[in-house]
Design an enzyme around this catalytic site. Sequence first.
Site, mmCIF file in Angstrom:
data_model
loop_
_atom_site.group_PDB
_atom_site.id
_atom_site.type_symbol
_atom_site.label_atom_id
_atom_site.label_comp_id
_atom_site.label_asym_id
_atom_site.label_seq_id
_atom_site.Cartn_x
_atom_site.Cartn_y
_atom_site.Cartn_z
ATOM 1 N N ASN A 153 0.699 -1.000 -0.257
ATOM 2 C CA ASN A 153 -0.200 -0.340 0.481
ATOM 3 C C ASN A 153 0.990 0.816 -0.093
ATOM 4 O OD1 ASN A 153 -1.905 1.652 0.482
ATOM 5 N ND2 ASN A 153 -2.411 1.389 2.334
ATOM 6 N N TRP A 154 1.797 1.804 -1.232
ATOM 7 C CA TRP A 154 1.878 2.575 -1.096
ATOM 8 C C TRP A 154 1.436 4.229 -0.207
ATOM 9 C CZ3 TRP A 154 4.018 2.840 -7.224
ATOM 10 C CH2 TRP A 154 4.667 1.658 -7.634
ATOM 11 N N LYS A 155 -0.278 4.091 0.105
ATOM 12 C CA LYS A 155 -0.400 5.784 0.247
ATOM 13 C C LYS A 155 -0.546 6.880 -0.432
ATOM 14 C CE LYS A 155 0.135 3.415 4.652
ATOM 15 N NZ LYS A 155 0.017 3.679 6.632
ATOM 16 N N HIS A 175 -9.242 0.812 4.742
ATOM 17 C CA HIS A 175 -8.249 1.114 5.255
ATOM 18 C C HIS A 175 -8.475 2.296 6.770
ATOM 19 C CE1 HIS A 175 -3.952 2.542 6.643
ATOM 20 N NE2 HIS A 175 -3.836 1.562 5.447
ATOM 21 N N GLU A 217 -7.045 4.503 8.136
ATOM 22 C CA GLU A 217 -6.517 6.405 7.713
ATOM 23 C C GLU A 217 -7.582 6.496 6.993
ATOM 24 O OE1 GLU A 217 -3.566 5.495 5.898
ATOM 25 O OE2 GLU A 217 -1.733 5.380 7.266
ATOM 26 N N GLU A 233 -5.847 -5.286 10.734
ATOM 27 C CA GLU A 233 -4.503 -4.424 10.554
ATOM 28 C C GLU A 233 -4.733 -3.105 12.054
ATOM 29 O OE1 GLU A 233 -2.159 -2.830 6.584
ATOM 30 O OE2 GLU A 233 -4.416 -1.583 6.973
ATOM 31 N N GLY A 270 2.409 2.016 10.728
ATOM 32 C CA GLY A 270 2.957 3.561 10.345
ATOM 33 C C GLY A 270 4.111 3.560 11.528
ATOM 34 N N SER A 314 3.506 -2.731 10.798
ATOM 35 C CA SER A 314 5.331 -2.394 10.389
ATOM 36 C C SER A 314 5.240 -3.699 9.792
ATOM 37 C CB SER A 314 5.246 -1.633 12.105
ATOM 38 O OG SER A 314 5.033 -0.047 12.208
ATOM 39 N N GLY A 339 3.217 -1.242 3.887
ATOM 40 C CA GLY A 339 2.793 0.185 3.861
ATOM 41 C C GLY A 339 4.403 0.828 3.470
ATOM 42 N N GLY A 340 4.891 1.586 4.612
ATOM 43 C CA GLY A 340 6.523 1.720 4.515
ATOM 44 C C GLY A 340 7.320 1.121 3.585
HETATM 45 C C1 PEP Z 1 -0.577 -0.472 6.485
HETATM 46 O O1 PEP Z 1 -0.942 1.537 5.856
HETATM 47 O O2 PEP Z 1 -1.750 -1.244 5.654
HETATM 48 C C2 PEP Z 1 0.499 -0.164 6.828
HETATM 49 C C3 PEP Z 1 0.439 -1.497 7.458
HETATM 50 O O3 PEP Z 1 1.460 0.816 7.608
HETATM 51 P P1 PEP Z 1 2.699 0.173 7.678
HETATM 52 O O4 PEP Z 1 3.432 -1.079 7.015
HETATM 53 O O5 PEP Z 1 3.647 1.653 7.169
HETATM 54 O O6 PEP Z 1 3.170 0.372 9.234
#
Ligand code: PEP
Length: 252
Positions: A9-11, A95, A97, A167, A173, A212, A233-234
């Site tokens: 997920n590049w956001k 998600h 967010e 999640e 994040g 993470s 994500g990251g």
């Molecule tokens: C996400 O946004 O779905 C996520 C899991 O982010 P991160 O891996 O950066 O925690």
Amino acid sequence: MREFLVAGNWKMNGSAAGNEALVSGIVKGTPDGVGYRMLVCPPFAYLSSVAGLLKGSNIALGAQNVSQFDSGAYTGEISPSMLKDVGCEFVIVGHSERRAMFGESNEIVAAKFVAAQGAGLLPILCVGETLEQREAGTTEQVIDAQLDAVLDAAGIGAFEQAVIAYEPVWAIGTGKTATPEQAQAVHLHIRKRLAGHDGELAGRVQILYGGSMKGDNAPGLLGMPDIDGGLIGGASLKANDFLAIAAAAARD
Ligand code: PEP
């Protein structure tokens, strides 16, 4: 045996030039092995160009959000059929967010799930609790409500063509990861909740972990019996980091 899905997920990150480098790194470095699939979810603006960059690879394309409406006067929205039209196979719905910052209720998320499936997309339904909810001991209740809204709207049969991502909001994040045991406990709870409707189908549903996930914690998480991949994500923004997680998913 369920396949692993390693989903990035590049956001709201990326640029035309940066995406080219990232996708070419991922395509070139795709680990040998079987039993896993990779997916990237760029921002809407780059879906078409990333679809072009992925041509000839077996990496799938997904979007990060979708409208619950088909077409019409919904300024700024993107419909499920448009995502399908530009080559998406998957779409993330609900998600945390989107839930926290854009007011998406369980009912809106359920409507998006149904609309996505109606256009032939595979929704990745995100569920998860905040730190306050975990500390209050309400993790399972929160997740049940998130799941039940979709079960009510779509029925258990819809999970034949869908993915779930657990999640924990406190792990997204933040660099804090759920331990494999903490994640497994919730994944098992989710599977049991689905099994209450259809045990056989529940055993086939892919349940990803997100929060993470990185190359160093992926083997422990992916080694748990009910964790079927990651929503990342990251670590999906650098080819080598993403590939390290894919390597943990690849079987000989
Ligand atoms: C996400 O946004 O779905 C996520 C899991 O982010 P991160 O891996 O950066 O925690």
